[in-house]
Design a protein around this motif. Structure first.
Motif, PDB file in Angstrom:
ATOM      1  N   PHE A   1       0.825  -1.204   0.000  1.00 18.36           N
ATOM      2  CA  PHE A   1       0.000   0.000   0.000  1.00 18.36           C
ATOM      3  C   PHE A   1       0.864   1.260   0.000  1.00 18.36           C
ATOM      4  O   PHE A   1       0.587   2.214  -0.737  1.00 18.36           O
ATOM      5  CB  PHE A   1      -0.917  -0.022   1.222  1.00 18.36           C
ATOM      6  N   CYS A   2       1.912   1.256   0.812  1.00 19.60           N
ATOM      7  CA  CYS A   2       2.792   2.431   0.881  1.00 19.60           C
ATOM      8  C   CYS A   2       3.542   2.636  -0.433  1.00 19.60           C
ATOM      9  O   CYS A   2       3.704   3.780  -0.892  1.00 19.60           O
ATOM     10  CB  CYS A   2       3.771   2.274   2.042  1.00 19.60           C
ATOM     11  N   LYS A   3       3.990   1.561  -1.041  1.00 23.12           N
ATOM     12  CA  LYS A   3       4.735   1.674  -2.300  1.00 23.12           C
ATOM     13  C   LYS A   3       3.852   2.147  -3.449  1.00 23.12           C
ATOM     14  O   LYS A   3       4.250   2.987  -4.251  1.00 23.12           O
ATOM     15  CB  LYS A   3       5.366   0.328  -2.656  1.00 23.12           C
ATOM     16  N   GLU A   4       2.636   1.600  -3.508  1.00 20.83           N
ATOM     17  CA  GLU A   4       1.787   1.843  -4.665  1.00 20.83           C
ATOM     18  C   GLU A   4       0.855   3.039  -4.516  1.00 20.83           C
ATOM     19  O   GLU A   4       0.424   3.619  -5.520  1.00 20.83           O
ATOM     20  CB  GLU A   4       0.948   0.589  -4.958  1.00 20.83           C
ATOM     21  N   GLU A   5       0.544   3.426  -3.291  1.00 20.56           N
ATOM     22  CA  GLU A   5      -0.423   4.507  -3.076  1.00 20.56           C
ATOM     23  C   GLU A   5       0.149   5.706  -2.326  1.00 20.56           C
ATOM     24  O   GLU A   5       0.000   6.843  -2.757  1.00 20.56           O
ATOM     25  CB  GLU A   5      -1.642   3.961  -2.312  1.00 20.56           C
ATOM     26  N   VAL A   6       0.804   5.442  -1.198  1.00 20.03           N
ATOM     27  CA  VAL A   6       1.266   6.537  -0.338  1.00 20.03           C
ATOM     28  C   VAL A   6       2.440   7.289  -0.964  1.00 20.03           C
ATOM     29  O   VAL A   6       2.435   8.522  -1.019  1.00 20.03           O
ATOM     30  CB  VAL A   6       1.665   5.992   1.048  1.00 20.03           C
TER      31      VAL A   6
ATOM     32  N   ALA B   1      -0.434  16.494   1.519  1.00 13.32           N
ATOM     33  CA  ALA B   1      -1.800  16.202   1.088  1.00 13.32           C
ATOM     34  C   ALA B   1      -2.800  16.230   2.237  1.00 13.32           C
ATOM     35  O   ALA B   1      -3.931  16.694   2.071  1.00 13.32           O
ATOM     36  CB  ALA B   1      -1.837  14.843   0.400  1.00 13.32           C
ATOM     37  N   VAL B   2      -2.410  15.744   3.419  1.00 11.05           N
ATOM     38  CA  VAL B   2      -3.341  15.653   4.543  1.00 11.05           C
ATOM     39  C   VAL B   2      -3.833  17.037   4.967  1.00 11.05           C
ATOM     40  O   VAL B   2      -4.972  17.188   5.413  1.00 11.05           O
ATOM     41  CB  VAL B   2      -2.672  14.928   5.729  1.00 11.05           C
ATOM     42  N   ARG B   3      -3.003  18.054   4.796  1.00 11.03           N
ATOM     43  CA  ARG B   3      -3.385  19.414   5.193  1.00 11.03           C
ATOM     44  C   ARG B   3      -3.815  20.273   4.003  1.00 11.03           C
ATOM     45  O   ARG B   3      -4.032  21.465   4.145  1.00 11.03           O
ATOM     46  CB  ARG B   3      -2.219  20.098   5.911  1.00 11.03           C
TER      47      ARG B   3
ATOM     48  N   VAL C   1      -7.828  16.897  -3.516  1.00  6.41           N
ATOM     49  CA  VAL C   1      -6.724  16.246  -2.811  1.00  6.41           C
ATOM     50  C   VAL C   1      -7.224  15.648  -1.505  1.00  6.41           C
ATOM     51  O   VAL C   1      -6.866  14.522  -1.137  1.00  6.41           O
ATOM     52  CB  VAL C   1      -5.576  17.246  -2.548  1.00  6.41           C
ATOM     53  N   ARG C   2      -8.069  16.388  -0.825  1.00  8.03           N
ATOM     54  CA  ARG C   2      -8.628  15.885   0.435  1.00  8.03           C
ATOM     55  C   ARG C   2      -9.409  14.590   0.211  1.00  8.03           C
ATOM     56  O   ARG C   2      -9.363  13.677   1.025  1.00  8.03           O
ATOM     57  CB  ARG C   2      -9.543  16.939   1.058  1.00  8.03           C
ATOM     58  N   GLN C   3     -10.126  14.513  -0.914  1.00  4.56           N
ATOM     59  CA  GLN C   3     -10.888  13.297  -1.199  1.00  4.56           C
ATOM     60  C   GLN C   3      -9.952  12.129  -1.479  1.00  4.56           C
ATOM     61  O   GLN C   3     -10.225  10.992  -1.067  1.00  4.56           O
ATOM     62  CB  GLN C   3     -11.818  13.529  -2.399  1.00  4.56           C
ATOM     63  N   LEU C   4      -8.843  12.401  -2.167  1.00  2.10           N
ATOM     64  CA  LEU C   4      -7.847  11.356  -2.381  1.00  2.10           C
ATOM     65  C   LEU C   4      -7.346  10.810  -1.052  1.00  2.10           C
ATOM     66  O   LEU C   4      -7.219   9.598  -0.863  1.00  2.10           O
ATOM     67  CB  LEU C   4      -6.666  11.912  -3.187  1.00  2.10           C
ATOM     68  N   VAL C   5      -7.068  11.728  -0.127  1.00  7.78           N
ATOM     69  CA  VAL C   5      -6.578  11.333   1.197  1.00  7.78           C
ATOM     70  C   VAL C   5      -7.632  10.498   1.923  1.00  7.78           C
ATOM     71  O   VAL C   5      -7.324   9.445   2.496  1.00  7.78           O
ATOM     72  CB  VAL C   5      -6.209  12.579   2.025  1.00  7.78           C
TER      73      VAL C   5
ATOM     74  N   LEU D   1      -1.266   9.333   6.925  1.00  9.20           N
ATOM     75  CA  LEU D   1      -2.298   8.569   6.222  1.00  9.20           C
ATOM     76  C   LEU D   1      -2.784   7.381   7.036  1.00  9.20           C
ATOM     77  O   LEU D   1      -3.847   6.824   6.756  1.00  9.20           O
ATOM     78  CB  LEU D   1      -1.771   8.107   4.861  1.00  9.20           C
ATOM     79  N   PHE D   2      -2.012   6.997   8.061  1.00 10.34           N
ATOM     80  CA  PHE D   2      -2.425   5.929   8.967  1.00 10.34           C
ATOM     81  C   PHE D   2      -2.933   6.478  10.303  1.00 10.34           C
ATOM     82  O   PHE D   2      -3.145   5.734  11.246  1.00 10.34           O
ATOM     83  CB  PHE D   2      -1.264   4.958   9.221  1.00 10.34           C
ATOM     84  N   GLY D   3      -3.101   7.808  10.381  1.00 11.37           N
ATOM     85  CA  GLY D   3      -3.599   8.421  11.624  1.00 11.37           C
ATOM     86  C   GLY D   3      -2.642   8.235  12.776  1.00 11.37           C
ATOM     87  O   GLY D   3      -3.072   8.088  13.923  1.00 11.37           O
TER      88      GLY D   3
END
Length: 267
Positions: free
Chosen positions: A52-57, A67-69, A75-79, A126-128
Motif C-alpha cells: 500500500f505504501c509503495k503503490e499509493e502513499v 496532502a493531509v493538510r 486532494v482531500r478526497q484522495l486522502v 495517512l495511517f492516523g
C-alpha cells in the motif's frame, strides 16, 4: 555475509522448528528456542502495508507532499479514500491501546509496522499515527473527560484539527523540575504565563498542549496572549502572556503534568 544479506522478512517468516533436539552422551535433551517468527496473519498485514505504501502513499507524497493538510477538496478526497482503506484493514491509529479505542497491537507489532511506515514521509499521517498528534491523543484518551474527548480527541483522530506539544523551556530544556510556566486560577479561568521552546508544528496547530508546573492544559492557538515568534519556523518559540482558558481545559488532575508527560513521552 549471509547475515548481512538477511532482511526483516527472513526473521519473520513462519517456522515450525520451535525446539532444538540436542544429543548428548547421556541421552536426548530438548532445549527451547526463542522464536522470532511473525504470526502468519499479522505478516499478511505487514505485506499489505508495504504494498500500500509503495503503490499509493509514496506516489501521492511525490505529487502532493502535504496532502493531509491540503485545502484542495480533490486532494482531500484522495486522502480520505486512502485512509478509508487503512481503516478497513483495522490499521487506523495503530499507536492506541485497545482500552483507549485503538487496535492494541503492543510494542512488538507496533515496531514492525513503524519499521515500514517510517520509510515513507506521508505514511504516518495517512495511517492516523503522526507526531505530535499521537502523544497528545494518547493523553486525551487516557486522562480526558468524556466531554474533552468529544471536543478534542475525536476531531484529532479524524484529522479535522491538529495539535502541538509545548513542553521545553529556555532555561531548563525538558527537565520539568526547572520549568517556570504556571497556570493560576482566577475565578472560572486559568491564567497561563511562561515561555516555551521547540514546540514542533505549533504555528500550524489548532490546539497546544501546554505543560505547566501545576498541570497540563489545552490551549487553542488563537487564544489572546499566545505569541509565536517568527523563528524558528517549524519548532516554534512561544510566549504565553496572561493566556486565559476555561477551567475545563485542564487535562487530568491538577499537578499531574509529570504523570501525563511520562505517559506521552514514555508510552
Amino acid at each position: 555475509s549471509a547475515l548481512g544479506r538477511s532482511t526483516r522478512s527472513d526473521f519473520s517468516r513462519p517456522r515450525t522448528d520451535r525446539s532444538l533436539r540436542l544429543r548428548q552422551a547421556g541421552g536426548s535433551t530438548f532445549a527451547s528456542m526463542w522464536s522470532f517468527e511473525t504470526e502468519p496473519e499479522f505478516q499478511k498485514k505487514l505485506d499489505w502495508v508495504e504494498q500500500f505504501c509503495k503503490e499509493e502513499v509514496e506516489p501521492l507524497h511525490y505529487v502532493f507532499p502535504y496532502a493531509v493538510r491540503s485545502p484542495d477538496p480533490k486532494v482531500r478526497q484522495l486522502v480520505k479514500d486512502l485512509q478509508q482503506q487503512v481503516k478497513d484493514q483495522g490499521l487506523w491509529a495503530i499507536f492506541l491501546d485497545e482500552e483507549l479505542g485503538g487496535p492494541g497491537f503492543g510494542q512488538l507489532k507496533l515496531g514492525l509496522l513503524n519499521e515500514i511506515l517510517g520509510k515513507y514521509p506521508a505514511a504516518p499521517q495517512l495511517f492516523g499515527a503522526a507526531a505530535p498528534d499521537t502523544g497528545n491523543m494518547e493523553m486525551l484518551a487516557a486522562y480526558g473527560t468524556e466531554e474533552q474527548k468529544e471536543r478534542w480527541l475525536t476531531p484529532l483522530l479524524n484529522q479535522e484539527m491538529f495539535s502541538a506539544y509545548s513542553m521545553t523551556e529556555p532555561q531548563g530544556g525538558s527537565d520539568p523540575n526547572l520549568f517556570r510556566t504556571t497556570a493560576v486560577r482566577d475565578g472560572e479561568e486559568w491564567v497561563i504565563n511562561g515561555e516555551k521552546w521547540f514546540t514542533s508544528a505549533g504555528r500550524v496547530a489548532d490546539i497546544l498542549f501546554v505543560m505547566c508546573t501545576n498541570g497540563m492544559f489545552v490551549v487553542p492557538r488563537t487564544t489572546p496572549g499566545v505569541e509565536i515568534m517568527p523563528e524558528p519556523r517549524n519548532h516554534n518559540h512561544i510566549i504565553y502572556t496572561d493566556v486565559r482558558v476555561p477551567l475545563d481545559h485542564l487535562l487530568g488532575p491538577e499537578a499531574g503534568a509529570k504523570v501525563l508527560a511520562q505517559r506521552r513521552l514514555g508510552g
